[in-house]
Design a protein around this motif. Sequence first.
Motif, PDB file in Angstrom:
ATOM      1  N   LYS A  72       0.840  -1.186   0.000  1.00 11.84           N
ATOM      2  CA  LYS A  72       0.000   0.000   0.000  1.00 11.84           C
ATOM      3  C   LYS A  72       0.879   1.241   0.000  1.00 11.84           C
ATOM      4  N   MET A  73       0.544   2.205  -0.850  1.00 10.11           N
ATOM      5  CA  MET A  73       1.255   3.478  -0.857  1.00 10.11           C
ATOM      6  C   MET A  73       0.986   4.209   0.452  1.00 10.11           C
ATOM      7  N   ASP A  74       2.041   4.735   1.082  1.00 16.74           N
ATOM      8  CA  ASP A  74       1.859   5.422   2.363  1.00 16.74           C
ATOM      9  C   ASP A  74       2.969   6.454   2.527  1.00 16.74           C
ATOM     10  N   ASP A  75       2.601   7.732   2.483  1.00 16.85           N
ATOM     11  CA  ASP A  75       3.589   8.808   2.603  1.00 16.85           C
ATOM     12  C   ASP A  75       4.232   8.872   3.985  1.00 16.85           C
ATOM     13  N   ARG A  76       3.618   8.223   4.958  1.00 14.43           N
ATOM     14  CA  ARG A  76       4.195   8.234   6.300  1.00 14.43           C
ATOM     15  C   ARG A  76       5.528   7.479   6.363  1.00 14.43           C
ATOM     16  N   LEU A  77       5.814   6.692   5.331  1.00 13.72           N
ATOM     17  CA  LEU A  77       7.095   5.987   5.280  1.00 13.72           C
ATOM     18  C   LEU A  77       8.251   6.885   4.834  1.00 13.72           C
ATOM     19  N   THR A  78       7.946   8.076   4.332  1.00 14.07           N
ATOM     20  CA  THR A  78       8.984   8.927   3.744  1.00 14.07           C
ATOM     21  C   THR A  78      10.173   9.154   4.663  1.00 14.07           C
ATOM     22  N   PRO A  79       9.983   9.510   5.948  1.00 18.18           N
ATOM     23  CA  PRO A  79      11.153   9.683   6.819  1.00 18.18           C
ATOM     24  C   PRO A  79      11.967   8.397   7.009  1.00 18.18           C
ATOM     25  N   VAL A  80      11.286   7.253   7.073  1.00 21.60           N
ATOM     26  CA  VAL A  80      11.982   5.973   7.222  1.00 21.60           C
ATOM     27  C   VAL A  80      12.831   5.703   5.986  1.00 21.60           C
ATOM     28  N   SER A  94      10.339   2.175  -4.148  1.00 22.46           N
ATOM     29  CA  SER A  94       8.980   2.715  -4.095  1.00 22.46           C
ATOM     30  C   SER A  94       8.722   3.223  -2.688  1.00 22.46           C
ATOM     31  N   HIS A  95       7.595   3.919  -2.514  1.00 21.51           N
ATOM     32  CA  HIS A  95       7.176   4.387  -1.199  1.00 21.51           C
ATOM     33  C   HIS A  95       6.006   3.550  -0.674  1.00 21.51           C
ATOM     34  N   HIS A  96       5.867   2.351  -1.180  1.00 26.40           N
ATOM     35  CA  HIS A  96       4.813   1.457  -0.730  1.00 26.40           C
ATOM     36  C   HIS A  96       5.207   0.732   0.544  1.00 26.40           C
ATOM     37  N   ILE A  97       4.227   0.516   1.418  1.00 24.15           N
ATOM     38  CA  ILE A  97       4.377  -0.478   2.471  1.00 24.15           C
ATOM     39  C   ILE A  97       4.459  -1.834   1.784  1.00 24.15           C
ATOM     40  N   VAL A  98       5.413  -2.665   2.209  1.00 23.87           N
ATOM     41  CA  VAL A  98       5.515  -4.033   1.693  1.00 23.87           C
ATOM     42  C   VAL A  98       5.774  -4.963   2.869  1.00 23.87           C
ATOM     43  N   VAL A 148       9.344  -5.127   4.689  1.00 20.31           N
ATOM     44  CA  VAL A 148      10.546  -5.086   3.863  1.00 20.31           C
ATOM     45  C   VAL A 148      10.623  -3.775   3.096  1.00 20.31           C
ATOM     46  N   PHE A 149      11.870  -3.375   2.810  1.00 22.91           N
ATOM     47  CA  PHE A 149      12.153  -2.167   2.042  1.00 22.91           C
ATOM     48  C   PHE A 149      13.126  -2.531   0.931  1.00 22.91           C
ATOM     49  N   PHE A 150      12.899  -1.955  -0.255  1.00 23.28           N
ATOM     50  CA  PHE A 150      13.756  -2.238  -1.398  1.00 23.28           C
ATOM     51  C   PHE A 150      14.357  -0.949  -1.937  1.00 23.28           C
ATOM     52  N   PHE A 151      15.663  -1.012  -2.196  1.00 19.36           N
ATOM     53  CA  PHE A 151      16.382   0.117  -2.784  1.00 19.36           C
ATOM     54  C   PHE A 151      17.046  -0.334  -4.072  1.00 19.36           C
ATOM     55  N   LEU A 152      17.461   0.635  -4.889  1.00 18.64           N
ATOM     56  CA  LEU A 152      17.997   0.322  -6.206  1.00 18.64           C
ATOM     57  C   LEU A 152      19.408   0.888  -6.356  1.00 18.64           C
ATOM     58  N   GLY A 180      13.922   7.861   3.832  1.00 18.83           N
ATOM     59  CA  GLY A 180      15.001   8.838   3.757  1.00 18.83           C
ATOM     60  C   GLY A 180      16.181   8.438   4.635  1.00 18.83           C
ATOM     61  N   PHE A 181      15.891   7.948   5.827  1.00 17.49           N
ATOM     62  CA  PHE A 181      16.940   7.502   6.732  1.00 17.49           C
ATOM     63  C   PHE A 181      17.705   6.319   6.144  1.00 17.49           C
ATOM     64  N   LEU A 182      16.976   5.332   5.609  1.00 13.04           N
ATOM     65  CA  LEU A 182      17.626   4.157   5.034  1.00 13.04           C
ATOM     66  C   LEU A 182      18.399   4.511   3.762  1.00 13.04           C
ATOM     67  N   SER A 183      17.849   5.426   2.982  1.00 10.53           N
ATOM     68  CA  SER A 183      18.548   5.881   1.781  1.00 10.53           C
ATOM     69  C   SER A 183      19.885   6.523   2.139  1.00 10.53           C
ATOM     70  N   TYR A 184      19.891   7.275   3.221  1.00 15.31           N
ATOM     71  CA  TYR A 184      21.137   7.902   3.696  1.00 15.31           C
ATOM     72  C   TYR A 184      22.164   6.841   4.072  1.00 15.31           C
TER      73      TYR A 184
END
Length: 212
Positions: free
Chosen positions: A65-73, A87-91, A201-205, A75-79
Motif C-alpha cells: 500500500k502506498m503510504d507517505d508516512r514511510l517517507t522519513p523511514v 517505491s514508497h509502498h508499504i511491503v 521489507v524495504f527495497f532500494f535500487l 530517507g533515513f535508510l537511503s542515507y
Amino acid sequence: MFELNPNLEVKTEIFLETPIFTIDNFYKNPDEVHDYLFNREIPLWKMDEKPSYNSIHFFDRRFEKMDDRLTPVLGFLSYLCNQDAASHHIVTNVQRFFRHDFNDYKNCYWWPHQDGGYNGIVYFNKGDNTCGTNLYSVIKDQDEMVPEHYRPWRPKEDFKILKTLEPEYNRLVFFDGLKFMHGANFPNDLYFGEEYRKNQVFFFLEDDEDDD
C-alpha cells in the motif's frame, strides 16, 4: 505510525567489503506498527504466476500500500545505503507452511534470490531468534525461469551460507540484496502451523552507472 526510535543505535559490519547494518528497537511504537501491518486480510502473493503451490502446500502473502508516512523511514535508510528507494509502498512478507514432504526445510533452502539493491527487513515475530535471513554464494547455477511458488525450495548442496542474519522483534537488518543472493531462513518447523513469519521489507535500487 512509523516513527523511528529516537535513540537508534546503528551497528555496522563490513562483510566481504560491503556494509551490513543492524538496528534493534527500530520503531518507536512497534506493536502499533505490527497491528496496522498484520491485523488484516493479506492477499496471496504472485497468484497470477502459474504453476504455483501457494495456498496448496504453504501460504505466502504480501500486503502492499502506498503510504507517505514511510517517507522519513525511507530517507533515513537511503542515507545509510546511498541508494534511492524502489517505491514508497508499504511491503510485507507473511508466510507459513503445511506439514507436507514438499516443504523439505531439512534438505532445502527457501527461494534464494537477488534484488536490485539494498534490502531492509524488520522482523515482527516475538520470541523468534532463529528464522532470520541467509546470505548465500551459489555453488550450482539455478533455473531462474521457474516460477517462485512452483519450486521455491532449492537443494542445500547448490548453495553455501555466507552469513545468517538473526531475527528479533522490531530489529531491522539492512544488506546489499544485489550483491548477496539471499532468502528467508527456515532451520526448523516453527512456522509449520498456524503462526505466520511476519516481516516488513524495504527495497532500494543500485544506480546504473551506464545511465547518463
